[in-house]
Design a protein around this motif. Structure first.
Motif, PDB file in Angstrom:
ATOM      1  N   ILE A  76      -5.094  -6.717  -0.997  1.00  0.00           N
ATOM      2  CA  ILE A  76      -4.588  -5.490  -1.724  1.00  0.00           C
ATOM      3  C   ILE A  76      -3.185  -6.170  -2.439  1.00  0.00           C
ATOM      4  CG2 ILE A  76      -3.307  -3.397  -1.525  1.00  0.00           C
ATOM      5  CD1 ILE A  76      -5.216  -3.087   0.991  1.00  0.00           C
ATOM      6  N   SER A  77      -3.289  -5.927  -3.757  1.00  0.00           N
ATOM      7  CA  SER A  77      -2.226  -6.393  -4.518  1.00  0.00           C
ATOM      8  C   SER A  77      -0.844  -5.342  -4.561  1.00  0.00           C
ATOM      9  CB  SER A  77      -2.426  -6.312  -6.221  1.00  0.00           C
ATOM     10  OG  SER A  77      -2.639  -4.953  -6.643  1.00  0.00           O
ATOM     11  N   LYS A  78       0.296  -5.838  -4.819  1.00  0.00           N
ATOM     12  CA  LYS A  78       1.556  -5.062  -4.800  1.00  0.00           C
ATOM     13  C   LYS A  78       1.626  -3.848  -5.540  1.00  0.00           C
ATOM     14  CE  LYS A  78       4.933  -8.466  -3.610  1.00  0.00           C
ATOM     15  NZ  LYS A  78       6.416  -9.203  -3.956  1.00  0.00           N
ATOM     16  N   LEU A  79       0.805  -4.003  -6.677  1.00  0.00           N
ATOM     17  CA  LEU A  79       0.832  -2.706  -7.584  1.00  0.00           C
ATOM     18  C   LEU A  79      -0.161  -1.825  -7.038  1.00  0.00           C
ATOM     19  CD1 LEU A  79       1.492  -1.662 -10.348  1.00  0.00           C
ATOM     20  CD2 LEU A  79      -0.523  -2.632 -11.345  1.00  0.00           C
ATOM     21  N   THR A  80      -1.273  -2.103  -6.405  1.00  0.00           N
ATOM     22  CA  THR A  80      -2.195  -1.304  -5.528  1.00  0.00           C
ATOM     23  C   THR A  80      -1.432  -0.422  -4.452  1.00  0.00           C
ATOM     24  OG1 THR A  80      -3.927  -2.426  -6.259  1.00  0.00           O
ATOM     25  CG2 THR A  80      -4.253  -0.799  -4.320  1.00  0.00           C
ATOM     26  N   ILE A  81      -0.489  -1.016  -3.838  1.00  0.00           N
ATOM     27  CA  ILE A  81       0.362  -0.636  -2.589  1.00  0.00           C
ATOM     28  C   ILE A  81       1.325   0.384  -3.293  1.00  0.00           C
ATOM     29  CG2 ILE A  81       1.999  -0.966  -1.014  1.00  0.00           C
ATOM     30  CD1 ILE A  81       0.543  -3.822  -0.528  1.00  0.00           C
ATOM     31  N   GLU A  82       1.721  -0.146  -4.491  1.00  0.00           N
ATOM     32  CA  GLU A  82       3.079   0.849  -5.046  1.00  0.00           C
ATOM     33  C   GLU A  82       2.257   1.984  -5.566  1.00  0.00           C
ATOM     34  OE1 GLU A  82       4.498  -0.082  -9.287  1.00  0.00           O
ATOM     35  OE2 GLU A  82       5.839  -0.939  -7.831  1.00  0.00           O
ATOM     36  N   ARG A  83       1.167   1.892  -6.142  1.00  0.00           N
ATOM     37  CA  ARG A  83       0.553   3.067  -6.663  1.00  0.00           C
ATOM     38  C   ARG A  83       0.099   4.042  -5.734  1.00  0.00           C
ATOM     39  NH1 ARG A  83      -3.687   0.907 -11.340  1.00  0.00           N
ATOM     40  NH2 ARG A  83      -2.371   0.738 -12.968  1.00  0.00           N
ATOM     41  N   PHE A  84      -0.273   3.470  -4.585  1.00  0.00           N
ATOM     42  CA  PHE A  84      -1.031   4.521  -3.520  1.00  0.00           C
ATOM     43  C   PHE A  84      -0.207   4.917  -2.574  1.00  0.00           C
ATOM     44  CE2 PHE A  84      -4.582   2.880  -6.247  1.00  0.00           C
ATOM     45  CZ  PHE A  84      -5.070   4.001  -6.545  1.00  0.00           C
ATOM     46  N   ALA A  85       0.779   4.143  -2.255  1.00  0.00           N
ATOM     47  CA  ALA A  85       1.478   4.134  -0.970  1.00  0.00           C
ATOM     48  C   ALA A  85       2.091   5.910  -0.836  1.00  0.00           C
ATOM     49  CB  ALA A  85       2.868   3.626  -1.043  1.00  0.00           C
ATOM     50  N   PRO A  86       2.607   6.746  -1.775  1.00  0.00           N
ATOM     51  CA  PRO A  86       3.204   8.070  -1.509  1.00  0.00           C
ATOM     52  C   PRO A  86       1.871   8.944  -0.981  1.00  0.00           C
ATOM     53  CG  PRO A  86       3.856   7.336  -3.675  1.00  0.00           C
ATOM     54  CD  PRO A  86       3.202   6.233  -3.174  1.00  0.00           C
ATOM     55  N   TYR A  87       0.660   8.740  -1.425  1.00  0.00           N
ATOM     56  CA  TYR A  87      -0.457   9.336  -1.154  1.00  0.00           C
ATOM     57  C   TYR A  87      -0.964   9.111   0.313  1.00  0.00           C
ATOM     58  CZ  TYR A  87      -0.877  10.213  -6.014  1.00  0.00           C
ATOM     59  OH  TYR A  87      -0.754  10.664  -7.533  1.00  0.00           O
ATOM     60  N   VAL A  88      -0.754   7.901   0.668  1.00  0.00           N
ATOM     61  CA  VAL A  88      -1.186   7.381   1.954  1.00  0.00           C
ATOM     62  C   VAL A  88      -0.012   7.796   2.897  1.00  0.00           C
ATOM     63  CG1 VAL A  88      -1.353   5.321   3.424  1.00  0.00           C
ATOM     64  CG2 VAL A  88      -2.444   5.359   1.111  1.00  0.00           C
TER      65      VAL A  88
END
Length: 153
Positions: A2-14
């Motif tokens: 998982i890329s940093k950008l993917t984590i950044e994008r979806f972290a609030p939802y998770v």
């Protein structure tokens, strides 16, 4: 991986989803003893955060002509940055609205029921994670601006 950008994008939802799941799974509720005070405090905090984020939006609007703004644009990150900011502002407004609606769900003996409090917890943690995400990005932008101005001068 998982890329940093993917984590950044979806972290609030998770984060919001996990918090809501844990709250629901444990059958928790917000007790009547402090439900009204809690809702009032959260409305105030959400409103202050929405105001802060709107101020951040006005600051970001001026970045377009700076070296950092051009670099963000070259990397095609401008729409992502404004999307994150929009997401954080709207989540704060949604949280405030959910708190107002929750006033009508307070039961005198038990407080805010599990379903309503689960929604509040999920939105609250989603909002917090969205705000943290945009604050981290703004700090990185301001640090880069400071570094570039120190190096130039």
């Amino acid at each position: 991986m998982i890329s940093k950008l993917t984590i950044e994008r979806f972290a609030p939802y998770v984060v919001g989803s996990i918090a809501a799941f844990i709250w629901w799974f444990n059958d928790l509720s917000i007790p009547a003893a402090f439900a009204k005070e809690l809702l009032s405090a959260v409305i105030s905090a959400a409103s202050v955060c929405a105001g802060f984020l709107t101020t951040a939006l006005s600051i970001l609007m001026t970045l377009g002509s700076s070296a950092i703004g051009r670099q963000i644009e070259r990397r095609n990150k401008t729409s992502l940055l404004f999307g994150y900011l929009r997401n954080a502002i709207y989540s704060c407004l949604l949280l405030a609205a959910a708190c107002v609606a929750s006033y009508f769900w307070i039961e005198e003996n038990t407080g805010i029921p599990t379903l309503a409090s689960t929604v509040l917890i999920g939105i609250s943690l989603f909002s917090i994670a969205s705000i943290v995400r945009i604050i981290e990005i703004l700090i990185r932008i301001f640090q880069a601006m400071s570094s570039s101005s120190n190096g130039a001068g």
